[in-house]
Motif scaffolding. Sequence first.
Motif, PDB file in Angstrom:
ATOM      1  N   LEU A   1       0.826  -1.197   0.000  1.00 42.49           N
ATOM      2  CA  LEU A   1       0.000   0.000   0.000  1.00 42.49           C
ATOM      3  C   LEU A   1       0.867   1.257   0.000  1.00 42.49           C
ATOM      4  N   LEU A   2       1.933   1.243   0.786  1.00 42.32           N
ATOM      5  CA  LEU A   2       2.844   2.388   0.796  1.00 42.32           C
ATOM      6  C   LEU A   2       3.468   2.588  -0.575  1.00 42.32           C
ATOM      7  N   HIS A   3       3.892   1.499  -1.202  1.00 39.91           N
ATOM      8  CA  HIS A   3       4.490   1.582  -2.537  1.00 39.91           C
ATOM      9  C   HIS A   3       3.519   2.227  -3.520  1.00 39.91           C
ATOM     10  N   SER A   4       2.253   1.813  -3.453  1.00 36.93           N
ATOM     11  CA  SER A   4       1.244   2.377  -4.352  1.00 36.93           C
ATOM     12  C   SER A   4       1.020   3.858  -4.081  1.00 36.93           C
ATOM     13  N   VAL A   5       0.910   4.219  -2.805  1.00 42.22           N
ATOM     14  CA  VAL A   5       0.672   5.619  -2.437  1.00 42.22           C
ATOM     15  C   VAL A   5       1.830   6.500  -2.878  1.00 42.22           C
ATOM     16  N   LEU A   6       3.067   6.069  -2.586  1.00 42.97           N
ATOM     17  CA  LEU A   6       4.225   6.893  -2.939  1.00 42.97           C
ATOM     18  C   LEU A   6       4.411   6.973  -4.445  1.00 42.97           C
ATOM     19  N   GLY A   7       4.023   5.920  -5.166  1.00 40.16           N
ATOM     20  CA  GLY A   7       4.047   5.996  -6.618  1.00 40.16           C
ATOM     21  C   GLY A   7       3.097   7.060  -7.128  1.00 40.16           C
ATOM     22  N   ASP A   8       1.907   7.137  -6.528  1.00 37.76           N
ATOM     23  CA  ASP A   8       0.947   8.171  -6.908  1.00 37.76           C
ATOM     24  C   ASP A   8       1.478   9.569  -6.606  1.00 37.76           C
ATOM     25  N   TRP A   9       2.253   9.688  -5.530  1.00 36.79           N
ATOM     26  CA  TRP A   9       2.754  11.001  -5.131  1.00 36.79           C
ATOM     27  C   TRP A   9       4.048  11.388  -5.837  1.00 36.79           C
ATOM     28  N   GLY A  10       4.584  10.517  -6.661  1.00 32.39           N
ATOM     29  CA  GLY A  10       5.769  10.851  -7.432  1.00 32.39           C
ATOM     30  C   GLY A  10       7.081  10.660  -6.706  1.00 32.39           C
ATOM     31  N   ALA A  11       7.106   9.805  -5.680  1.00 34.02           N
ATOM     32  CA  ALA A  11       8.343   9.589  -4.932  1.00 34.02           C
ATOM     33  C   ALA A  11       9.355   8.820  -5.759  1.00 34.02           C
ATOM     34  N   GLY A  12      10.624   9.137  -5.575  1.00 40.04           N
ATOM     35  CA  GLY A  12      11.696   8.419  -6.239  1.00 40.04           C
ATOM     36  C   GLY A  12      11.970   7.095  -5.567  1.00 40.04           C
ATOM     37  N   PRO A  13      12.776   6.234  -6.195  1.00 36.64           N
ATOM     38  CA  PRO A  13      13.035   4.886  -5.655  1.00 36.64           C
ATOM     39  C   PRO A  13      13.692   4.893  -4.287  1.00 36.64           C
ATOM     40  N   ASP A  14      14.548   5.864  -3.991  1.00 33.23           N
ATOM     41  CA  ASP A  14      15.202   5.910  -2.676  1.00 33.23           C
ATOM     42  C   ASP A  14      14.180   6.165  -1.574  1.00 33.23           C
ATOM     43  N   ALA A  15      13.274   7.116  -1.813  1.00 36.67           N
ATOM     44  CA  ALA A  15      12.257   7.422  -0.805  1.00 36.67           C
ATOM     45  C   ALA A  15      11.334   6.226  -0.598  1.00 36.67           C
ATOM     46  N   VAL A  16      10.980   5.536  -1.691  1.00 37.39           N
ATOM     47  CA  VAL A  16      10.107   4.366  -1.587  1.00 37.39           C
ATOM     48  C   VAL A  16      10.791   3.263  -0.794  1.00 37.39           C
ATOM     49  N   GLU A  17      12.045   2.976  -1.114  1.00 32.14           N
ATOM     50  CA  GLU A  17      12.767   1.905  -0.427  1.00 32.14           C
ATOM     51  C   GLU A  17      12.910   2.200   1.062  1.00 32.14           C
TER      52      GLU A  17
END
Length: 218
Positions: free
Chosen positions: A24-40
């Motif tokens: 769910l976090l991965h999906s949310v941060l993808g929607d918000w435009g987060a880069g791979p470092d922030a997602v990880e």
Amino acid sequence: MGEPREVNFRLSRRRSSVPRARALLHSVLGDWGAGPDAVETGELVLSELVTNAMRVRVPRDRLVGVRIAWLMEDGLLRLEVSDAGDGKPEVRTPGGDETGGRGLLLVEALAHRWGCEERACGIGKTVWVELKAPDLVPEHDGTEIAAVAVRPGQCVRVWGTWRTVRSVSTERSASGGGRTIVLELDEGPALRIDATAPLTVRDADVSSLRRGGEDTLG
């Protein structure tokens, strides 16, 4: 602090809730435009917080609350995990032969700041972590709705990109306490998500409908 953009959801007390929280976090941060470092980094921290909350000795019917907030003006991602347990988490240094106990050391190393506070309403506590996320970009395209409201023919923002919904079905969740929405997409695997979880959607454009064929239009 800047006004946050946020999503909230609750998790049952079972092992599968940890990977579900990450997804769910991965999906949310993808929607918000987060880069791979922030997602990880976000996934690592949220995994530790949810894992700790699942270990708290409380009745199994007590859910774990999760809040994901983007403090836009401050360039921060705030993760909160609430449980019904007493006490406060403490950072400790485990011995060399211990295989666990390093979760909060990792959180402390990655966090801009973190802490624990009593829940404003109800029993228990909330552990919160703020992470620096300067690469988040406002997402103005689309509307956020509960997964249960998604319809075939709409586009949903998942895994950092837009996918057209071919069909929508419902399953009873494994815990028996709610419903799981199953979205068959034009590409990739089906998305299984709690009925109350937020998704960003928009109407499909004409070109995508043409590519999708009769089954998408119907």
